[in-house]
Enzyme design. Structure first.
Site, PDB file in Angstrom:
ATOM      1  N   GLY A 177     -31.990  -9.136 -28.599  1.00 18.62           N
ATOM      2  CA  GLY A 177     -31.722  -7.753 -28.213  1.00 18.62           C
ATOM      3  C   GLY A 177     -32.895  -6.813 -28.341  1.00 18.62           C
ATOM      4  O   GLY A 177     -32.916  -5.764 -27.699  1.00 18.62           O
ATOM      5  N   GLU A 178     -33.853  -7.149 -29.168  1.00 16.33           N
ATOM      6  CA  GLU A 178     -34.912  -6.175 -29.449  1.00 16.33           C
ATOM      7  C   GLU A 178     -36.306  -6.672 -29.111  1.00 16.33           C
ATOM      8  O   GLU A 178     -37.223  -5.881 -28.915  1.00 16.33           O
ATOM      9  CB  GLU A 178     -34.830  -5.773 -30.939  1.00 16.33           C
ATOM     10  CG  GLU A 178     -33.525  -5.044 -31.216  1.00 16.33           C
ATOM     11  CD  GLU A 178     -33.191  -4.902 -32.694  1.00 16.33           C
ATOM     12  OE1 GLU A 178     -33.512  -3.843 -33.244  1.00 16.33           O
ATOM     13  OE2 GLU A 178     -32.595  -5.813 -33.280  1.00 16.33           O
ATOM     14  N   GLN A 228     -31.073  -8.878 -21.394  1.00 17.63           N
ATOM     15  CA  GLN A 228     -31.572  -8.278 -22.634  1.00 17.63           C
ATOM     16  C   GLN A 228     -33.097  -8.201 -22.628  1.00 17.63           C
ATOM     17  O   GLN A 228     -33.680  -7.195 -23.024  1.00 17.63           O
ATOM     18  CB  GLN A 228     -31.106  -9.098 -23.840  1.00 17.63           C
ATOM     19  CG  GLN A 228     -29.649  -8.886 -24.188  1.00 17.63           C
ATOM     20  CD  GLN A 228     -29.397  -7.501 -24.745  1.00 17.63           C
ATOM     21  OE1 GLN A 228     -29.958  -7.108 -25.756  1.00 17.63           O
ATOM     22  NE2 GLN A 228     -28.582  -6.733 -24.060  1.00 17.63           N
TER      23      GLN A 228
END
Lengths: 752, 349
Positions: free
Chosen positions: A716-717, A650
């Site tokens: 995730g970001e 990720q």
């Protein structure tokens, strides 16, 4: 294996037997052999194919479609237009809550953006449907398209992103600027960007009376169920969604889109199952995007390099008919200590599909601007960019004054800088060359993303044979939910992973919450954790209350679950297997339920964010301005790491997204027509392997006892944030040229 | 579906006869044509699949020292043919800088010459394009034209030809062998593509039914092998069309350049051979001043067709660099990043 410290979990569940292991993807073989069935792989009996026809104008009205020509084409079954589209139970322009976005699903002849669906052709074959759509040859009444950020009336939005105020402030920015010994005011621009998941939006829809079964990629099945039920006037439970695998979502599959609804309508119209798959170009309009921004940064610093004021103003665009405002300034709330902070947003309405959440919404463009501005201020202060950031390290969240639930950013800076070799960086730009004469530059950026949770539910079952079932409607966009959540499930029941049947990916299972906001592992994981704990508590009751059990009298909290057995906490020699407990009690199964949601008290008391530091090396051809990122090192702290393998992926994926943001991605919109002219992956550039030679993610240890019982933040970001700024700063360090417009393309670096 | 005839002749004469029919188009690998058909940009009535024609997939090293490249030779096969790559290294480098490995495995030499421009307004059937519809106008003018032509464009078309392969081939005097209803002919590659003028829809000098059977390099072309490079500047490291590219080839006599060859890519609707620039280098010493002088000559007639003035200076610099690299000598091994400015850059593991 590390044992995870728990604060709110029942003490009898011993965590750590599976969490923390770098398991490879459990569905990996299915995917690599092609056995994994994605939505468009389904082909129910009698299925017909649908093709969208989309508008080539950005604003106006469809005045004619050659329906006869399309219908006459061999194989075409039906042409769905506003004239015959099934009527809906709810106006698709109704907005009953802020997360309900207006959909263009053939209820009228209006065109509100380019690539808006204007008809659907259903045929026996994909080829016939596609040709039928081409034969419609639409004619339009065209109005001038409103394009770009300039020349339109600006307005102050009600809210930005997922509901934050458009303006927030703390302290007196103007006074802070006035008192500063150094001030900068700079403007950064970021372009429109499109999600471009590898798997286009697709749906296979089949009606059976008023029951609907659909295969479609979804990051939020329960949301989709409700939306579909509302539009078609049926119960949410009559909508069965299967979404075990997504070929990427990045936010564009968080809410069901207009084209997916059209697939369902087409199935109703023709009375057959229908498949509708978007073409790549059709993804540039009706399924969301990230809006362009123009961000004005005003910073003041004292003579010690400490910020006296930070003002972040965002000018962006939303659609002419709906509201989503990229919350790009909110990143400035939480990162750098400043006695005065003000963030504000304004927007214009243009003829575009409604922008939506796209990986790191707000933080991605906001961080690119903020990290660039911080770099510029560090330079103006004559300070090393890392030293400057440390001088402005926030020990409490600047906008709120709340303490952080945990913050290992200092360790991220240290470990990342050490690994990268940052201490050897010359302060001035344009000092380094490689053996081939390329300009070399080093830049850094701070990464940050809020740690949030939605609400999710799970069910766990222990069977008499000592195996377990854990089930919930979770979403795997490729991030690894099938693996990470199963690891949590195994721990929650105190079983080896191989003894667990982990079920997920359909809407018939308990709602695991939307997979967005980097919140899915925490939300779904906590639901699983609760369900397993519920089962174990019931099991412990059976054993400790039974005089025939070696655990008798241990008390509900006096046992530990591990490896399919309960152990006395005070004497691990005394234990009993799950199977024996159930067998003696004459029980076939024990069922438990759990929910994951944020603890409002903790949320009110603490600022919850993941953090990181990204260091970038770029090489720039001194004559041509062609940039290549040659090294990236990111160090991230995000609480408990459930699966280091998936988490590293990720981070790497996020950092590559940052490369893309910095150097490649941009939607090119024709300023006259409002059409995206590069709506394909040959012209809409994302990095290829050769653009990412060396990239490394360091997992910095961090324990957080406040975010949730498992200590999980999100991963995730955050990799996107920090990276784009780090690369921009490295380009400046290499060349001495500050490009304030993303992506940094070579024409901006060529000095005539 | 969009119906069209598909035939697969087994002899060149059958193919030519079929190709001469109205609405006929030759199909080789289809790496460009099939996309164009799917997008509705072109709608041929008949596809004449030439991939089974015998003898067109050979690389023939001719007795006179030249080479004949069959029209169906795949890009990858040509680039990796050891004898070819040794004698024509800049062409191999150009081939390997193009597209992706998958496309290079499929795309053919003849097809490369006939690939269409990548102008977005040509691909977008809702836009006006004089190539698609003569007289319709050109929406690239006044539109997004950052990467459009700086040489040889007209008010009817500002597109560029995207080929890498054609650039060093043009520099090295390649000749196109053609078979058509009227028989065989051979024309220099330099004259094969047409500038847009008033008829941008006419992209080559091929007449109806004419089929490229081979592309030939003359024996003199190999004399440049020790000093021949291709350089391609693009907006990502691989899998992107050139912003500007250049082929440079030098033949030395002692310390002095006896003959120079230069061609530019992605600057015009044809590969661009600035012969006046080449002439400035004959008898010159290979130094920065001479190369800059040549570059100035090469771009003397350049003018922006939109937001692309930067390409003029960029092209000059690329010419200078390509000449500099050529003068330094062809590398013994093909760089890992062929034609890239980063070809000589080591990256840390």
């Amino acid at each position: 294996m590390p044992e995870i410290a728990l604060t709110q979990a029942p003490a009898h569940v011993r965590m750590g037997s599976s969490i923390g292991q770098p398991l490879t993807r459990r569905e990996g073989v299915l995917k690599t052999t092609g056995a994994a069935r994605y939505a468009a792989d389904h082909h129910p009996p009698g299925m017909a194919y649908a093709a969208l026809a989309v508008s080539s104008i950005a604003r106006g009205r469809v005045v004619a479609l050659d329906v006869a020509a399309a219908k006459d084409h061999p194989g075409v079954i039906a042409v769905m237009t506003p004239a015959n589209a099934p009527k809906l139970a709810l106006d698709p322009d109704a907005k009953l809550h802020p997360f309900m976005f207006r959909l263009d699903v053939l209820q009228n002849d209006k065109v509100r953006y380019a690539n808006q669906p204007i008809a659907v052709v259903v045929a026996d074959t994909l080829e016939a449907a596609t040709e039928g759509a081409a034969l419609l040859a639409p004619r339009y009444e065209t109005e001038p398209a409103r394009v770009g950020l300039d020349g339109h009336e600006r307005f102050a939005p009600q809210a930005v992103g997922a509901g934050r105020p458009a303006e927030e402030s703390h302290g007196d920015v103007e006074a802070g600027l006035a008192s500063a010994s150094r001030r900068i005011e700079t403007v950064y621009e970021t372009p429109g960007q499109y999600h471009n998941a590898m798997e286009p939006h697709a749906i296979v829809a089949a009606w059976d009376g008023d029951t609907l079964t659909i295969d479609t990629p979804s990051q939020g099945m329960a949301f989709a169920q409700d939306r579909i039920a509302g539009l078609f006037g049926i119960e949410p439970t009559a909508v069965h969604i299967r979404s075990p695998f997504l070929g990427g979502g990045f936010g564009s599959k968080g809410l069901i889109s207009g084209p997916q609804i059209l697939g369902i309508m087409a199935a109703r119209l023709v009375g057959r199952p229908v498949k509708l798959v978007l073409q790549r170009a059709q993804m540039y309009g009706p399924v969301g995007h990230r809006a362009p921004t123009r961000q004005t940064m005003r910073l003041g610093a004292d003579d010690q390099g400490r910020l006296t004021a930070l003002s972040h103003h965002v000018h962006t665009a939303t659609s002419a008919f709906d509201d989503f405002v990229e919350p790009a300034a909110t990143v400035s709330h939480a990162l750098y200590a400043s006695p005065a902070i003000r963030t504000s947003h304004e927007a214009v309405r243009i003829d575009t599909g409604t922008p939506l959440f796209m990986r790191a919404p707000g933080e991605a463009p906001g961080s690119a601007a903020l990290e660039s501005a911080i770099d510029e201020m560090a330079h103006a202060s004559g300070m090393d960019p890392l030293r400057f950031r440390l001088a402005n390290y926030a020990d409490v969240e600047p906008i709120s004054g709340n303490p952080f639930s945990s913050k290992a950013l200092r360790q991220c800076y240290e470990q990342g800088a050490e690994r990268f070799g940052w201490s050897r960086r010359p302060l001035a730009p344009r000092q380094m060359r490689d053996e081939a004469g390329m300009l070399v530059g080093w830049g850094m950026g701070t990464a940050t993303f809020p740690a949030i949770m939605f609400e999710g539910h799970a069910r766990a079952v222990l069977r008499r044979d000592g195996t377990g079932i854990v089930e919930l409607g979770a979403h795997d966009m490729g991030q690894g939910a099938w693996t990470a959540l199963a690891q949590i499930a195994a721990d929650s029941l105190g079983l080896d992973l191989g003894r667990i049947e982990f079920r997920s990916g359909t809407s018939d299972l308990p709602d695991a919450g939307i997979a967005g906001g980097s919140a899915h592992t925490a939300t779904a994981g906590m639901a699983i954790h609760g369900a397993g704990a519920d089962v174990i508590a019931r099991l412990a009751d059976l054993a400790t209350g039974d005089s025939r059990s070696p655990l008798f009298g241990a008390g509900n909290a006096g046992v530990i679950a591990r490896g399919g057995r309960l152990f006395r906490r005070d004497n691990e020699a005394a234990s009993e297997s799950y199977a024996d407990i159930l067998s003696r009690a004459g029980r076939d199964v024990i069922e438990g339920h759990g929910s994951g949601r944020v603890d409002p008290a903790a949320q009110a008391a603490y600022a919850m964010h993941a953090h990181g530091a990204v260091f970038a090396e770029v090489k720039v051809d001194p004559d041509f301005g062609q940039v290549r990122v040659t090294r990236l090192v990111g160090a991230f702290a995000a609480g408990t790491i459930v699966n280091p393998h998936m988490v590293r992926s990720q981070y790497l994926g996020g950092m590559i997204w940052g490369v893309s943001f910095a150097l490649h991605e941009q939607a090119v919109t024709d300023r006259r027509s409002g059409r995206v002219m590069n709506a394909n992956l040959a012209d809409y550039h994302v990095p290829v392997n050769a653009d990412v030679p060396s990239i490394e993610a360091i997992l910095v240890e961090e324990r957080d006892i406040h975010v949730n019982a498992l200590g999980i933040k999100g991963v995730g970001e955050i990799g996107v944030t920090g990276t784009a700024g780090a690369i921009a700063n490295a380009v400046w360090h290499a060349t001495g040229v500050r490009v304030r417009s993303f992506p940094i393309t070579l024409d901006r670096l060529i000095e005539p | 579906m969009n119906r069209f005839e598909y035939i697969r002749p087994v002899t060149v004469s059958e193919a030519v006869a079929a190709g001469a029919a109205p609405g006929s188009t030759y199909l080789a690998a289809g790496t460009n044509l099939l996309d164009l058909m799917k997008g509705g940009v072109t709608r041929p009535v008949q596809l004449v699949d030439i991939t089974r024609l015998p003898g067109l997939d050979r690389i023939e090293h001719l007795e006179d020292g030249g080479v004949r490249i069959g029209a169906l030779v795949r890009n990858a096969d040509l680039a990796h043919d050891p004898a070819f790559a040794r004698r024509f290294p800049s062409i191999a480098e150009a081939l390997l800088s193009g597209a992706s490995a998958q496309l290079r495995n499929a795309a053919t030499a003849g097809g490369n010459l006939l690939q269409r421009t990548r102008c977005a307004y040509f691909y977008d059937t809702a836009s006006a394009c004089n190539k698609r519809h003569p007289g319709a106008g050109c929406d690239a003018i006044g539109g997004d034209n950052r990467l459009h032509a700086i040489l040889g464009w007209s008010e009817h078309c500002i597109a560029t030809h995207p080929s890498d392969f054609c650039v060093p081939m043009t520099a090295l005097d390649a000749v196109v062998e053609i078979e058509g209803p009227q028989g065989r002919r051979a024309i220099p590659l330099e004259q094969f593509h047409r500038l847009p003028g008033d008829n941008p829809e006419r992209e080559t000098v091929l007449d109806r039914g004419e089929l490229i059977t081979a592309i030939r390099l003359p024996p003199e072309a190999a004399a440049f092998a020790p000093h021949a490079r291709y350089l391609k500047v693009r907006e990502r490291t691989s899998y992107a069309f050139a912003v500007v590219s250049a082929a440079a080839a030098l033949r030395f006599e002692g310390d002095v350049i006896a003959e120079a060859r230069i061609a530019l890519g992605s600057v015009a609707l044809t590969p661009w051979r600035p012969r006046s620039a080449e002439a400035t280098l004959a008898g010159a010493r290979p130094d920065a001043a001479a190369f800059r002088h040549a570059a100035d000559a090469a771009l003397a007639d350049a003018r922006p067709s939109g937001d692309n003035a930067f390409k003029i200076e960029l092209a000059r610099r690329i010419v200078v660099r390509a000449l500099t690299l050529a003068a330094a000598g062809t590398p013994a091994r093909m760089p890992a990043l062929p034609a890239s400015p980063f070809a000589g850059v080591m990256t840390h593991a």
